[in-house]
Design an enzyme around this catalytic site. Structure first.
Site, PDB file in Angstrom:
ATOM      1  N   ARG A   1       0.875  -1.185  -0.049  1.00 37.25           N
ATOM      2  CA  ARG A   1      -0.096  -0.026   0.161  1.00 37.25           C
ATOM      3  C   ARG A   1       0.779   1.195   0.076  1.00 37.25           C
ATOM      4  NH1 ARG A   1      -3.223   1.492   3.111  1.00 37.25           N
ATOM      5  NH2 ARG A   1      -5.042   2.054   1.707  1.00 37.25           N
TER       6      ARG A   1
ATOM      7  N   CYS B   1      14.886  -4.197  -4.393  1.00 41.58           N
ATOM      8  CA  CYS B   1      15.627  -3.239  -4.988  1.00 41.58           C
ATOM      9  C   CYS B   1      14.923  -2.374  -5.868  1.00 41.58           C
ATOM     10  CB  CYS B   1      16.762  -4.075  -5.995  1.00 41.58           C
ATOM     11  SG  CYS B   1      17.710  -5.397  -5.118  1.00 41.58           S
TER      12      CYS B   1
HETATM   13  N1  LLP Z   1     -17.169  -4.081  -3.291  1.00 40.45           N
HETATM   14  C1  LLP Z   1     -16.806  -3.998  -4.628  1.00 40.45           C
HETATM   15  C2  LLP Z   1     -17.319  -4.073  -5.666  1.00 40.45           C
HETATM   16  C3  LLP Z   1     -15.260  -3.328  -4.264  1.00 40.45           C
HETATM   17  O1  LLP Z   1     -14.625  -3.071  -5.668  1.00 40.45           O
HETATM   18  C4  LLP Z   1     -14.615  -3.336  -3.053  1.00 40.45           C
HETATM   19  C5  LLP Z   1     -13.402  -2.802  -3.197  1.00 40.45           C
HETATM   20  C6  LLP Z   1     -15.294  -3.668  -1.985  1.00 40.45           C
HETATM   21  C7  LLP Z   1     -16.757  -4.080  -2.090  1.00 40.45           C
HETATM   22  C8  LLP Z   1     -14.521  -3.402  -0.577  1.00 40.45           C
HETATM   23  O2  LLP Z   1     -14.317  -2.210  -0.358  1.00 40.45           O
HETATM   24  P1  LLP Z   1     -13.743  -1.728   1.131  1.00 40.45           P
HETATM   25  O3  LLP Z   1     -15.120  -1.847   2.089  1.00 40.45           O
HETATM   26  O4  LLP Z   1     -12.548  -2.334   1.336  1.00 40.45           O
HETATM   27  O5  LLP Z   1     -13.392  -0.290   0.801  1.00 40.45           O
HETATM   28  N2  LLP Z   1      -6.122  -2.064  -2.514  1.00 40.45           N
HETATM   29  C9  LLP Z   1      -6.827  -0.938  -2.193  1.00 40.45           C
HETATM   30  C10 LLP Z   1      -8.319  -1.040  -1.956  1.00 40.45           C
HETATM   31  C11 LLP Z   1      -8.953  -1.634  -3.306  1.00 40.45           C
HETATM   32  C12 LLP Z   1     -10.540  -1.508  -2.991  1.00 40.45           C
HETATM   33  C13 LLP Z   1     -11.067  -2.460  -4.249  1.00 40.45           C
HETATM   34  N3  LLP Z   1     -12.568  -2.581  -4.210  1.00 40.45           N
HETATM   35  C14 LLP Z   1      -6.270  -0.381  -0.856  1.00 40.45           C
HETATM   36  O6  LLP Z   1      -5.485  -1.012  -0.490  1.00 40.45           O
HETATM   37  O7  LLP Z   1      -6.706   0.440  -0.296  1.00 40.45           O
END
Ligand code: LLP
Length: 422
Positions: A314, A346
């Protein structure tokens, strides 16, 4: 609120000293707290119930698909939101009943749709017209009528990091909301699919309720349009996205979020489905790492730790902030100096924090990266041929390795030489 606290000057995960886990498992590793998972789930569920909402909480596995984490949440009543065959298999392996699983994602393959149909999951969230046609074919071939939502793109700015905002019309997600009525009509006419729901997810790590309100009002309008046309929408899947505090953010409390749902959609007689990821698991996990070297650079001090960007991506990907704390608490009067905390990979991008004020560190010290339970291990890789980071779950005074660190033999066994190189 979480259950990682200092007890007698040393960081504990619930009743277990983090250093004890490090001694047994080696570093780096992720550590999750059962009590924190349970607390987050319960607070969220209670907020929805208090607002009088008939809601199903489908944990977004992408945030943390470890089956022990998923089982912990499923035991409390959670369903699952999955985006791949792998996640669907993890949800089922964790014991989530098929009738509590929704399948999202823009690129579901025929094979994935076939599996979802065969397992009889609650709902498939269709994100495009070609996907709708394919799903209709796949379900009809099997004589099944699959409950579906169309994921609509409400063209609302979630106000989050550009890489995790999903509800703007230039994003790849969902069906443009102005076209939604047409596509619902097509879905009604097709065999094998029953359009019972609307799905909408506008982004992640939202720290305001206003974008949710705008998106939900668009969903409300669409319900009216579809119902007027005889398309009986009975479920609304409002996605995830509620943020957590990493540094000094003050995201809305679950109760405020529930109120927005109630105010915008509460009177429609629809079951509400939510897909929280980060909110349930973010603060329930830490990444524990050991300082390998302290290095005095020309202009700054580096703490080189044994975790790297492949273990926690992240900061490199989103410039994300994670609090970093020594596992042995510094004395209250210890001096604080700016340090760059970096990994061994690296790449200059392998930097967890720049000029972070930290108490004195030395080689061998353990440090904990906070709020690493969401999109931490889930996004890890083996870059630089580093073994996948292991995961540990704590409950009270017990802990268990819930994903083992692969051995180098296991890693090498996946590779082979073609016959012309033997
Ligand atoms: N539903 C859908 C259709 C989504 O695309 C996502 C997240 C969620 C639910 C869950 O969202 P949350 O409640 O966790 O915000 N890797 C990134 C976050 C990517 C989120 C993608 N979609 C990070 O580390 O911040």
């Amino acid at each position: 609120m979480n259950h990682f606290d200092y007890v007698s000057g040393t960081l504990h995960a619930e009743g277990v000293p983090v250093a004890e886990i490090a001694a047994k498992v080696g570093t780096p590793f992720y550590c999750y707290s059962t009590a924190t998972l349970a607390r987050h789930y319960t607070v969220f569920a209670e907020a929805l119930a208090l607002a009088g909402l008939d809601a199903t909480i489908c944990f977004a596995l992408k945030a943390n698909p470890n089956i022990a984490v998923v089982r912990t949440l499923a035991d409390l009543g959670a369903g699952a939101d999955v985006v791949s065959e792998g996640e669907l298999r993890q949800a089922l392996a964790a014991g989530v009943p098929a009738e509590r699983i929704v399948f999202s994602g823009v690129g579901k393959t025929r094979r994935e749709l076939e599996l979802a149909v065969a397992k009889g999951i609650m709902q498939i969230n269709v994100e495009s017209e070609p996907e709708l046609e394919l799903l209709s074919q796949v379900a009809a071939e099997r004589g099944v009528v699959m409950p579906i939502a169309l994921r609509v793109n409400p063209d609302v700015d979630a106000g989050t990091h550009a890489k995790i905002t999903t509800g703007k019309k230039e994003n790849k997600f969902g069906i443009e909301w102005t076209r939604a009525h047409e596509v619902y009509k097509r879905a009604r006419a097709l065999p094998g699919v029953d359009p019972v729901a609307i799905a909408c997810h506008i982004g992640s790590q939202l720290t305001e309720t206003e974008p949710f309100r705008q998106a939900f009002l668009r969903v409300r309008d669409l319900v009216a349009i579809l119902r007027a046309d005889g398309i009986g929408i009975r479920r609304l899947d409002l996605g995830g996205g509620l943020g957590v505090p990493y540094e000094d953010e003050t995201p809305p409390l679950p109760a405020a979020y529930a109120e927005v749902i109630k105010a915008t959609l509460g009177d429609l007689g629809c079951r509400i489905v939510l897909e929280p990821g980060r909110l349930l698991v973010g603060n329930a996990g830490i990444l524990v790492s050991r300082v390998v070297y302290m290095k005095e650079g020309a202009t700054r001090t580096f703490a080189i730790v044994d975790a790297a960007m492949n273990d926690l991506m992240r900061p490199a990907l989103y410039e994300a902030y994670h609090a970093i704390e020594p596992v042995v608490q510094a004395a209250a009067d210890a001096p604080v100096e700016p340090v760059d905390v970096v990994g061994p990979v690296c790449e200059t991008g392998d930097t967890f924090a720049k000029q972070r004020p930290l108490p004195p560190l030395k080689a061998g010290d353990l440090v904990a990266f906070r709020t690493a339970g969401a999109y931490g291990a889930a996004m890890s890789s083996t870059y630089n041929s580093r073994p996948l980071v292991p995961e540990v779950l704590v409950k009270g005074d017990r802990f268990a390795v819930v994903r083992a660190r692969p051995t180098y033999e296991e890693m090498l066994a996946l590779e082979s030489l073609p016959e012309w190189l033997e």
